[in-house]
Enzyme design. Sequence first.
Site, PDB file in Angstrom:
ATOM      1  N   LYS A  17     -38.549 -25.292  12.243  1.00 37.67           N
ATOM      2  CA  LYS A  17     -39.021 -23.907  12.101  1.00 37.67           C
ATOM      3  C   LYS A  17     -39.868 -23.530  13.317  1.00 37.67           C
ATOM      4  O   LYS A  17     -39.700 -22.459  13.905  1.00 37.67           O
ATOM      5  CB  LYS A  17     -39.852 -23.752  10.806  1.00 37.67           C
ATOM      6  CG  LYS A  17     -38.992 -23.733   9.550  1.00 37.67           C
ATOM      7  CD  LYS A  17     -39.781 -23.831   8.260  1.00 37.67           C
ATOM      8  CE  LYS A  17     -38.817 -23.964   7.073  1.00 37.67           C
ATOM      9  NZ  LYS A  17     -39.445 -24.214   5.781  1.00 37.67           N
ATOM     10  N   GLN A  30     -45.139 -25.206   3.343  1.00 37.57           N
ATOM     11  CA  GLN A  30     -43.952 -26.023   3.114  1.00 37.57           C
ATOM     12  C   GLN A  30     -44.039 -26.719   1.753  1.00 37.57           C
ATOM     13  O   GLN A  30     -45.063 -27.321   1.410  1.00 37.57           O
ATOM     14  CB  GLN A  30     -43.811 -27.058   4.255  1.00 37.57           C
ATOM     15  CG  GLN A  30     -42.530 -27.859   4.221  1.00 37.57           C
ATOM     16  CD  GLN A  30     -41.279 -27.015   4.469  1.00 37.57           C
ATOM     17  OE1 GLN A  30     -41.318 -25.978   5.120  1.00 37.57           O
ATOM     18  NE2 GLN A  30     -40.152 -27.450   3.932  1.00 37.57           N
ATOM     19  N   ASP A  82     -41.366 -16.227   3.049  1.00 39.31           N
ATOM     20  CA  ASP A  82     -40.459 -17.019   2.203  1.00 39.31           C
ATOM     21  C   ASP A  82     -39.899 -16.173   1.056  1.00 39.31           C
ATOM     22  O   ASP A  82     -38.874 -16.520   0.472  1.00 39.31           O
ATOM     23  CB  ASP A  82     -41.241 -18.175   1.560  1.00 39.31           C
ATOM     24  CG  ASP A  82     -40.929 -19.529   2.164  1.00 39.31           C
ATOM     25  OD1 ASP A  82     -39.811 -19.700   2.678  1.00 39.31           O
ATOM     26  OD2 ASP A  82     -41.797 -20.410   2.095  1.00 39.31           O
TER      27      ASP A  82
END
Length: 302
Positions: free
Chosen positions: A54, A98, A121
């Site tokens: 990422k 995460q 997200d």
Amino acid sequence: MSAKLIKGTVIREEILAELRAETEELKQKYGRVPGLVTILVGENPASVSYVTLKIKTAKRLGYNEIQDSQSPDITEDALLRLIEKYNHDDDINGILVQLPLPDHIDEKKVLNKIDPDKDVDGFHPVNVGRLMIGGDEVKFPPCTPAAIQEMIVRAGVETKGAEVVVVGRSNIVGKPIANMMMQKGEGANATVTVVHTGTKNLAEHCLRADILIVAAGVPGLVKPEWIKKGACVIDVGVNRVGEKISEKTGKKIAVLSGDVDFEPACERAGFITPVPGGVGPMTITMLMKNTMKSFKYSLGLL
Ligand code: GUN
């Protein structure tokens, strides 16, 4: 093989090139670039490799990126305070924590702490609600469903009036993609059926699908005879089915398989995503797209 492959690796490069150009243009105009922070708690090897990718992608685009690695022993309170700090940081447009988190931290509390307007997200309940309402309300579609929709659209597959069957009802893929495909608008307007472990006659439902989206996490679940001739098959499964030595690096790597029995499926499908190289490479791309979107909101451009 007759099915046309929808390659995530190729579409990814197209979108990243678009985002890179847009970043440069906005930098010239406003003297700022999108900012993304990725918070990693502990050293789960899969999480480390996802986060590294990422960050690498964000760097490639010229984004301002921060990798904030925290000890696995961080308290829940300290993590919530850290998120609060980034919620108020004007240089940060996207906050990603995460998952999974260590057992002593309540995942729900953490996701709910992220400012919904920085939740790239798309996991915050506010963004789940926005997605359900649809249209202009949607800010950050979750990355995997967004990747699926983008791939269907870029492959030129007609969705309006199509029979879409989604296999799996997870919060991250099944539920949101079903919701997105039934909304009005481009790449949607479909008739959607969701099937799951409680469904009778799975094969019968799959056979009706013009677009079959499989996100069950069961290798080879969908048999070739369940696929309607000419259908578009999107395989979201990423299952580790063994190990091999990489020809490139000489290191041990996982052998991945999807939820669809790929080779024979290619003989019936019109379009199909491979595993690996299909949906997987696209999810981080959509994260970058959401971060750009958040940046543009902050500039008042959206
Ligand atoms: N862990 C595995 N996939 C994801 C994802 O898409 N987002 C976050 N935050 N964590 C993950």
